[in-house]
Motif scaffolding. Structure first.
Motif, PDB file in Angstrom:
ATOM      1  N   SER A  78       0.747  -1.358  -0.020  1.00 47.30           N
ATOM      2  CA  SER A  78      -0.246  -0.349  -0.035  1.00 47.30           C
ATOM      3  C   SER A  78       0.393   1.718  -0.043  1.00 47.30           C
ATOM      4  CB  SER A  78      -0.763  -0.695   1.238  1.00 47.30           C
ATOM      5  OG  SER A  78      -1.176   1.281   1.388  1.00 47.30           O
ATOM      6  N   ALA A 132      -1.457  32.493 -20.387  1.00 50.63           N
ATOM      7  CA  ALA A 132      -0.503  32.867 -20.002  1.00 50.63           C
ATOM      8  C   ALA A 132      -0.353  32.325 -18.660  1.00 50.63           C
ATOM      9  CB  ALA A 132      -0.330  34.577 -20.164  1.00 50.63           C
ATOM     10  N   GLU A 133      -0.997  32.603 -17.769  1.00 58.47           N
ATOM     11  CA  GLU A 133      -0.870  32.416 -17.167  1.00 58.47           C
ATOM     12  C   GLU A 133      -1.027  30.939 -16.047  1.00 58.47           C
ATOM     13  OE1 GLU A 133      -1.145  34.221 -14.183  1.00 58.47           O
ATOM     14  OE2 GLU A 133      -0.335  36.072 -15.688  1.00 58.47           O
ATOM     15  N   LEU A 155       0.631  28.346 -15.769  1.00 56.74           N
ATOM     16  CA  LEU A 155       1.826  28.146 -14.570  1.00 56.74           C
ATOM     17  C   LEU A 155       0.986  28.283 -13.578  1.00 56.74           C
ATOM     18  CD1 LEU A 155       4.934  29.020 -15.844  1.00 56.74           C
ATOM     19  CD2 LEU A 155       4.212  26.523 -16.346  1.00 56.74           C
ATOM     20  N   THR A 156       0.510  29.181 -13.070  1.00 56.83           N
ATOM     21  CA  THR A 156       0.039  29.742 -11.943  1.00 56.83           C
ATOM     22  C   THR A 156      -0.983  29.113 -11.828  1.00 56.83           C
ATOM     23  OG1 THR A 156       1.001  31.868 -12.354  1.00 56.83           O
ATOM     24  CG2 THR A 156      -0.423  31.427 -10.549  1.00 56.83           C
ATOM     25  N   ALA A 188      -0.627  25.177 -11.536  1.00 59.89           N
ATOM     26  CA  ALA A 188       0.233  24.632  -9.863  1.00 59.89           C
ATOM     27  C   ALA A 188      -1.319  24.939  -8.849  1.00 59.89           C
ATOM     28  CB  ALA A 188       1.427  25.939  -9.634  1.00 59.89           C
ATOM     29  N   SER A 203      -6.261  11.214   5.730  1.00 60.45           N
ATOM     30  CA  SER A 203      -6.087  11.930   7.620  1.00 60.45           C
ATOM     31  C   SER A 203      -7.331  11.280   7.724  1.00 60.45           C
ATOM     32  CB  SER A 203      -6.199  12.835   8.076  1.00 60.45           C
ATOM     33  OG  SER A 203      -4.832  13.375   7.375  1.00 60.45           O
ATOM     34  N   LEU A 225      -8.829   7.715   7.493  1.00 56.69           N
ATOM     35  CA  LEU A 225      -8.729   6.863   9.207  1.00 56.69           C
ATOM     36  C   LEU A 225      -9.888   6.548   9.799  1.00 56.69           C
ATOM     37  CD1 LEU A 225      -5.040   8.369  10.048  1.00 56.69           C
ATOM     38  CD2 LEU A 225      -5.592   5.863   8.536  1.00 56.69           C
ATOM     39  N   MET A 226     -10.782   7.439  10.020  1.00 57.66           N
ATOM     40  CA  MET A 226     -11.737   7.383  10.280  1.00 57.66           C
ATOM     41  C   MET A 226     -13.001   7.573   9.829  1.00 57.66           C
ATOM     42  SD  MET A 226     -11.485  11.421  12.059  1.00 57.66           S
ATOM     43  CE  MET A 226     -12.793  11.680  12.440  1.00 57.66           C
TER      44      MET A 226
END
Lengths: 374, 413
Positions: B9, B184-185, B187-188, B191, B207, B210-211
């Motif tokens: 896993s 033109a943006e 990349l921003t 990301a 996270s 787990l519950m």
């Protein structure tokens, strides 16, 4: 006007912020505070025993190496009832209850008996065992347990927990290395693996502590599952049968880690009885009695050289003699229960008992321990 | 569960991260390749298809079959003719047949045996490939298909960020995105989406997992010493958010990588748990799948049902169409009773909402005239819708009907 993003500036700022955050973390060490906080006992029922997880997803438990967090999550951290006679059980996997449910451990069995002391207080036992064979670990646990007002400490041990050469190399102990160093300065125990490597500065940063932080978080997140299932340990469907074909030699299993003063003979000085002695004295300073127990082991009566895979007869007999001799000399409360359980009641190792045998033994243990008190 | 499984896993999680990183890198450099961009993206898609498949079952047959199927559908739909339209119908049934083989354990075992590729196998990406190809074939038959070149078509069918978890773009959307001038943006924007997706998937989803409710947790909780109602609810909420963060996280990752590659994939989620009714929920949860089923199943099925005696009861037509649509969506997740129940739960819920909204015009007017009351009703509607959806996840999360019943009883004390 259009804003232009300069990637190198973004990355530079991100790196600077990350470095600053790590520096702040390094300076303040918030994990020490965090480890004193737990959802167990606050929002969810406290843990009955310390989390020790080989299979976290199936056992709703993750191994946490901070003793502060282990205690913060444990039932012993809850307020003591006015009529409670609090018994702390220290020891290895046999006390922790390996291959047993939390309600089948010695502590749970003792609580099920609902015993009363002669002055009418209810005997409530707390499982403070942890599955590693080292008495230094027990000593660290004992020091914290004293803050929770125990009335009696029952400290079970075995020869394999007393090898000076094999005391420190465990994650739980390495995580408390500063405390071990302080204790060593005070007590000068016979510890072959000391000194431990000191903690690097990276290990004090947020980045360096990411695993501990993640474990803390995962430990809290398992609380609802623990609350609804009360499961904290995977009970394997198929347990490897207890080894019965013992080696035809009489070497101590860990002979490479047992630095005997004299070949073929074990003297009290060869083992970490000094740790037991310090623990008994520390508890006594607070007026708390300690009962030391030589716990039951599997015994192959037919084998001429060995009792089991761990112990050749000569080594174990010498150890028992040394323990009894020291107990008498230091006036310890001591119970030698090495043969208290029939050989067919052991499960996968030389120490782990079946659920029924564990409860029967726990009853015998607590009654004998209480009988030792004035 | 064993150490080995746990290690596997962890290794799989690491492999997923490595693959995401490699995909992001390929996407990042592709716009700079000029004329080589398209072949590079096609080649990358094929390589990633093989790498993803290797994790599920180490065979190259299935990625090659994905490629072959895509080329076959392109060849079939390249020109119009009555014969090709009939063949398209056969292709549709064939794809549905493969789907059935993959989803039905009995058929899968027989196929695995015949192909000599092990007892069970997973064809990574087939679900989403099938939806794209079925959409192409159905649009071809109705004369609405937008034609693409072969490399463009293969890229549409197998575009690497969307292989495993969608979204399901339409051909015309994809062609438009492929032809669009580079942002033109990008990349921003890419990301931000990528980071958001990684955070949702690997921090939030992993996270709360787990519950979260699971067959094991439910079983343990109900056979253990305690089955607390509150903790079961907590586990259910955790499951609901785990599912959302996991799936929408992967979608964000796919969209982010797509943006970097200069191809804006369609949105798939729009704050679904904040919607005031079940219809709005389904217009904002796995939107591309919902739209696909609406266009290619619900609407044609409703039209066909209106030609049957059932037309006398119009709401009956809607009920049957909604139920069958949602049950089909359920069966797409797996050929099991629990998914049928999950689909039925939503089908009935959608129908009930329709009945309510048709009769609540006066109530709506009354509420809207009183802003504080409208706000309160708005909040209550969101909570009610969320809880209806969350209770539906019990069917989705648990395979055993008996366990489903026990959990339902546990949830309500």
């Amino acid at each position: 006007m259009k804003d232009t993003v300069h990637w190198w500036r973004v990355l530079l700022k991100a790196a600077a912020l990350f470095a600053l955050f790590n520096a702040l973390w390094f300076a303040t060490q918030p994990l020490t505070v965090l480890n004193k906080l737990s959802v167990y006992g606050a929002f969810f029922p406290p843990r009955e025993r310390f989390p020790f997880a080989e299979f976290p997803e199936a056992s709703y438990a993750v191994s946490v190496d901070s003793l502060d967090q282990l205690f913060a999550s444990h039932r012993i951290a809850q307020p003591k009832a006015a009529d409670e006679f609090r018994v702390a059980l220290l020891g290895d996997s046999a006390i922790w209850g390996y291959l047993l449910r939390a309600d089948q451990t010695q502590a749970a069995c003792i609580n099920a008996l609902d015993l009363r002391t002669s002055d009418g207080r209810r005997v409530r036992a707390y499982n403070l065992g942890y599955p590693t064979l080292t008495v230094i670990k027990d000593f660290l646990i004992l020091r914290r347990a004293l803050a929770h007002a125990p009335d009696l400490i029952i400290w079970s041990t075995s020869l394999a927990s007393l090898y000076p050469s094999d005391q420190l190399d465990f994650p739980l102990i390495l995580a408390q290395r500063e405390e071990v160093s302080a204790l060593q300065a005070q007590y000068a125990f016979k510890l072959d693996q000391y000194p431990l490597p000191s903690r690097s500065w990276q290990e004090r940063t947020f980045f360096g502590q990411r695993r501990a932080i993640a474990d803390w978080l995962r430990h809290q997140l398992y609380a609802p599952a623990w609350a609804s299932t009360r499961l904290d340990h995977v009970l394997l469907r198929f347990v490897a049968p207890h080894p019965v074909n013992l080696l035809p030699d009489d070497n101590v299993l860990s002979v490479n880690v047992l630095n005997l003063r004299q070949a073929g003979r074990i003297a009290p000085e060869d083992l970490n009885f000094d740790v037991l002695s310090a623990g008994v004295a520390l508890a006594a300073e607070r007026g708390i009695p300690t009962v030391l127990v030589n716990e039951p082991i599997y015994r192959d009566e037919a084998h001429p050289l060995r009792y089991n895979t761990y112990y050749p007869r000569w080594a174990y007999d010498d150890y028992r003699a040394a323990f009894a001799q020291l107990a008498q000399r230091q006036n310890w409360r001591y119970l030698d229960f090495w043969d208290a359980v029939p050989a067919d009641q052991f499960t996968d190792t030389d120490f782990h008992l079946t659920a029924d045998a564990n409860c029967a033994y726990a009853e015998r243990l607590i009654k004998a321990a209480l009988a030792q008190l004035p | 569960m064993s150490y080995h499984d746990s290690d596997r896993s962890k290794a799989r999680q690491l492999m997923t991260l490595v693959l995401i990183g490699a995909m992001a890198l390929c996407a990042l450099i592709s716009p700079a390749l000029g004329a080589l961009r398209l072949p590079f993206l096609v080649l990358s898609s094929l390589i990633f298809l093989a790498l993803l498949q290797f994790d599920a079952s180490p065979t190259l047959w299935l990625p090659l079959a994905s490629l072959g199927l895509s080329i076959g559908v392109w060849l079939l739909t390249a020109r119009e003719s009555p014969a090709r339209r009939r063949m398209a119908l056969m292709a549709i049934f064939s794809i549905i047949g493969i789907f059935a083989v993959l989803k039905l354990p009995v058929l899968q075992a027989a196929s695995a045996d015949a192909l000599n590729i092990g007892q069970t196998f997973a064809w990574i990406g087939f679900s989403y490939l099938a939806f794209r190809l079925l959409h192409v074939l159905l649009d071809f038959r109705s004369g609405r298909l937008k034609q693409l070149s072969l490399p463009q078509f293969v890229l549409y069918a197998l575009f690497f960020p969307a292989i495993a978890a969608g979204p399901i773009a339409r051909v015309e959307q994809f062609a438009q995105a492929l032809a669009a001038a580079h942002d033109a943006e990008r990349l921003t924007h890419g990301a931000v989406r990528l980071m958001r997706g990684l955070f949702k998937k690997f921090v939030l989803a992993d996270s709360v997992a787990l519950m979260a409710l699971s067959p094991q947790l439910a079983s343990d909780a109900l056979t253990g010493t305690l089955s607390g109602t509150l903790t079961l609810w907590l586990a259910l909420y955790a499951y609901a958010f785990r599912l959302f963060w996991d799936f929408s996280g992967y979608t964000d990752i796919a969209i982010g990588i797509g943006i970097w590659a200069g191809i804006k994939l369609p949105e798939n989620f729009d704050a679904p748990y904040l919607k005031r009714n079940l219809q709005a929920f389904w217009n904002s949860w796995h939107m591309t799948l919902s739209a696909w089923f609406r266009v290619y199943f619900f609407m044609p099925a409703s039209r066909e049902l209106l030609r049957t005696p059932l037309k006398a009861w119009r709401e009956g037509v809607v009920l049957v169409a909604q139920l069958s649509t949602m049950i089909l969506i359920g069966l797409w997740h797996g050929a099991a009773l629990n998914f049928v129940l999950w689909g039925a739960w939503h089908g009935i819920g959608l129908w009930l909402f329709r009945q309510w909204s048709a009769r609540a015009a006066r109530w709506d007017a009354f509420v809207q005239a009183r802003p504080p009351l409208a706000r309160l009703i708005g909040v209550l509607s969101v909570l009610l819708t969320f809880h209806y959806v969350a209770l539906g996840w019990v069917f989705f999360a648990l395979p055993e009907p008996e366990l489903i019943g026990k959990v339902w009883r546990g949830l309500f004390g």
